[in-house]
Design an enzyme around this catalytic site. Structure first.
Site, short mmCIF file in Angstrom:
data_model
loop_
_atom_site.label_atom_id
_atom_site.label_comp_id
_atom_site.label_asym_id
_atom_site.label_seq_id
_atom_site.Cartn_x
_atom_site.Cartn_y
_atom_site.Cartn_z
N LYS A 1 3.71 6.95 8.04
CA LYS A 1 2.90 8.03 7.46
C LYS A 1 3.61 9.34 7.80
O LYS A 1 4.30 9.43 8.82
CB LYS A 1 1.52 8.06 8.11
CG LYS A 1 0.74 6.77 7.96
CD LYS A 1 -0.09 6.76 6.71
CE LYS A 1 -0.95 5.52 6.61
NZ LYS A 1 -1.28 5.17 5.23
N HIS B 1 1.92 -6.23 3.16
CA HIS B 1 2.67 -5.78 1.99
C HIS B 1 4.18 -6.00 2.13
O HIS B 1 4.83 -6.54 1.24
CB HIS B 1 2.45 -4.29 1.73
CG HIS B 1 1.01 -3.90 1.60
ND1 HIS B 1 0.08 -4.69 0.98
CD2 HIS B 1 0.34 -2.79 1.99
CE1 HIS B 1 -1.09 -4.08 0.98
NE2 HIS B 1 -0.96 -2.93 1.60
N ASP C 1 -0.96 -2.61 9.28
CA ASP C 1 -1.49 -2.05 8.03
C ASP C 1 -0.53 -2.30 6.86
O ASP C 1 -0.96 -2.53 5.73
CB ASP C 1 -1.71 -0.54 8.22
CG ASP C 1 -2.41 0.11 7.04
OD1 ASP C 1 -3.38 -0.47 6.54
OD2 ASP C 1 -1.98 1.21 6.62
N HIS D 1 -2.27 -5.87 -2.72
CA HIS D 1 -2.02 -5.16 -3.99
C HIS D 1 -0.53 -4.94 -4.25
O HIS D 1 -0.14 -4.72 -5.39
CB HIS D 1 -2.84 -3.88 -4.08
CG HIS D 1 -2.32 -2.72 -3.30
ND1 HIS D 1 -2.52 -2.60 -1.95
CD2 HIS D 1 -1.59 -1.65 -3.67
CE1 HIS D 1 -1.94 -1.48 -1.54
NE2 HIS D 1 -1.37 -0.88 -2.55
N LYS E 1 1.98 -5.11 -8.02
CA LYS E 1 2.75 -4.00 -8.58
C LYS E 1 3.78 -4.56 -9.57
O LYS E 1 4.45 -5.55 -9.27
CB LYS E 1 3.45 -3.20 -7.47
CG LYS E 1 2.48 -2.37 -6.62
CD LYS E 1 3.22 -1.55 -5.60
CE LYS E 1 2.28 -0.91 -4.59
NZ LYS E 1 1.67 0.35 -5.03
C1 BG6 Z 1 -2.91 0.15 2.04
C2 BG6 Z 1 -2.85 0.72 3.43
O1 BG6 Z 1 -3.01 -1.25 2.09
O2 BG6 Z 1 -1.72 0.51 1.34
C3 BG6 Z 1 -2.72 2.24 3.37
O3 BG6 Z 1 -4.02 0.37 4.14
C4 BG6 Z 1 -1.53 2.62 2.52
O4 BG6 Z 1 -2.60 2.79 4.67
C5 BG6 Z 1 -1.57 1.91 1.17
O5 BG6 Z 1 -1.58 4.03 2.32
C6 BG6 Z 1 -0.29 2.14 0.41
O6 BG6 Z 1 -0.44 1.64 -0.89
P1 BG6 Z 1 0.41 2.24 -2.10
O7 BG6 Z 1 0.07 1.36 -3.25
O8 BG6 Z 1 -0.06 3.66 -2.27
O9 BG6 Z 1 1.83 2.17 -1.67
#
Ligand code: BG6
Length: 511
Positions: free
Chosen positions: A362, A262, A257, A200, A204
């Site tokens: 986190k 990402h 993760d 995802h 963005k």
């Molecule tokens: C997810 C992770 O893919 O992305 C989560 O599994 C994380 O741990 C999240 O919180 C963060 O996404 P965004 O769009 O809120 O930055």
């Protein structure tokens, strides 16, 4: 493995202007799950609200719990009301949209479900004129991906009188071998061109804007290399903890993760070569090439260039905050990284020797995702004796979230008689420049999958290339017993992460 020839796709517009979305049915496996409620339904509702969905459209939600179509619609209505951001609720839009929502209860491990799904699809296709196009969305446990794809294949649902595509959520495997194995299983049913691996972050708006910024403007690209860039920092900080996902997160950790997917994708977008066009494979080829150029580290290099962290308990704003090991369903001896900071090097002519510092965690002080590109200092300081803020280097900051925008920091003369300099900022903010709402990543990505545009989806070779970088680090980390926790909740991570940059004379930016 199925092979499909690239066909002319009348719905694909490489520049992704106002595209016509073909009629289709989306089948969501895991329809009662969090992702469906928080992201998928609000995104689909918003597309309906914006009149982007075709008239022949339906959603079939699949989960184990028996529910009527009406109950499912009611649950989705609550989800849309609760989780839609910046979208007004419109009763008429909802009623039209909800008439296309259906539910099927069943066990995704049993063949019977897929037979019933076949019948339901047929019924919906003729009732709602969905044209036989089907997009399967796997919003389920990763361990169930292969079984579900096999079930779809065994019932012949991977073929029909329209297109058939499958969206798979991360994680794509837990290492290179399992990622390959998963792709092999998916390819028994769907050709790679119909497999949409969703990341995802690529959806963005601000991540897409990196390409516009770099390749739509003439002034930045000549500076975008080792001669002018000193180093790059990519930060994805979250203030939240694991939010009830402790059990899952314990076995994953921050590196897998966030960084494996990402942040390496963001780094590839920042560092890739210009693609010859904006066609899906042209862009993805460049991203893949960049990912393959990241230098895999030896064990000794990993010890120096990769720092794991785990948050401990703290008192923040008068409130007690749990440490990771005290979270629900987490072992009191968990060795999980809730923070990871890595120094990557890219082995190509553009970037050789330039550190790319990537960190995520986190329970950091705030939620912010940004890329900071630090340029070399001016070769000579003529305004002072070489110290103080008169010497700060130029910095280009791309803010991915929140408060999306781009800032360029440079030095300016302070008003007054002396030649005193001070850093100032030239700012572009999405909100004030465009004054319109940016679509959510899921809106963009769902629309892309429906139109057959895979530009912002990850390909098998990209996934494998990122695992090749991350896997050796994971392997070394698994063999060490870390003295966790090593940062209190609400702070910027372990001191070792600062020391990692200090060795090269750098320091993390406080965003
Ligand atoms: C997810 C992770 O893919 O992305 C989560 O599994 C994380 O741990 C999240 O919180 C963060 O996404 P965004 O769009 O809120 O930055």
């Amino acid at each position: 493995m199925l092979v499909s020839m690239p066909a002319e796709n009348p719905f694909q517009d490489p520049l992704r202007f106002e595209r016509r979305v073909p009629e289709c049915t989306i089948v969501i496996f895991g329809a009662n799950g969090d992702l469906t409620k928080r992201k998928l339904m609000p995104a689909l509702y918003r597309l309906a609200y914006d009149r982007r969905l075709p008239s022949g459209f339906a959603v079939i939600g699949i989960s184990r719990t028996p529910l009527s179509d009406d109950r499912f619609r009611q649950n989705m209505l609550e989800a849309v009301k609760q989780f839609s951001e910046n979208t007004r609720f419109d009763e008429d839009v909802w009623n039209t949209f909800a008439a296309g929502l259906f539910y099927l209860a069943g066990d995704i491990g049993g063949p019977d479900l897929y037979q019933r799904l076949a019948a339901k699809l047929e019924e919906i296709e003729s009732a709602r004129k969905t044209g036989g196009n089907v997009l399967f969305y796997l919003s389920i446990q990763p361990g169930q991906y292969a079984t579900t794809a096999a079930g779809i294949g065994a019932a012949g649902l991977n073929r029909g009188n329209g297109w058939r595509r499958i969206i798979v959520e991360k994680p794509f495997g837990h290492d290179g071998a399992s990622a390959r194995e998963l792709s092999d299983r998916l390819h028994e049913v769907f050709p790679e061109s119909e497999v949409y691996r969703i990341d995802h972050y690529l959806g963005k708006e601000t991540v897409q804007n990196i390409l516009a910024f770099r390749f739509g403007n003439g002034i930045f690209e000549p500076l975008w290399n080792r001669r002018y860039v000193n180093h790059v920092q990519i930060t994805a900080a979250e203030s939240i903890g694991v939010e009830g996902r402790g059990e899952f997160y314990q076995s994953v950790g921050a590196l897998a993760d966030m960084i494996q997917n990402h942040l390496l994708q963001v780094m590839a977008t920042i560092a890739m070569e210009p693609s010859a066009s904006f066609h899906a494979d042209a862009v993805r080829d460049e991203r893949a090439k960049l990912l393959r150029s990241i230098k895999p580290m030896t064990t000794d290099e990993i010890r120096l260039n990769a720092v794991p962290g785990q948050y401990g308990p703290a008192r923040i704003g008068g409130q007690d905050v749990k440490g990771f090991r005290q979270e629900d369903r987490v072992s009191p001896a968990a060795q999980t990284d809730t923070y990871a900071a890595i120094t990557f090097f890219i082995e190509n002519w553009r970037w050789a020797g330039i550190p790319f510092y990537v960190r995520t965690g986190k329970r950091l002080p705030k939620r912010i995702t940004e890329i900071a590109i630090q340029f070399n200092r001016a070769p000579l300081t003529i305004f002072n004796d070489g110290g103080g803020e008169e010497c700060v280097p130029n910095l280009l900051i791309v803010r991915i979230q929140p408060d999306e925008g781009i800032s360029l920091k440079f030095l300016s003369k302070r008003p007054g008689s002396g030649m005193k300099l001070r850093p100032v900022s030239m700012d572009f903010s999405y909100g004030s420049s465009f004054g319109e709402r940016s679509p959510s990543a899921y809106e963009t990505l769902l629309l892309d999958a429906m139109t057959g545009d895979a530009t912002l989806y990850t390909r098998q070779d990209m996934v494998e290339a990122s695992w090749a970088v991350v896997e050796p680090i994971q392997k070394v980390w698994r063999e060490v017993k870390f003295d966790f926790p090593n940062y209190p909740a609400g702070t910027w991570g372990p001191p070792a992460a600062d020391a990692m940059l200090a060795r090269r004379g750098h320091a993390w930016r406080i965003p």
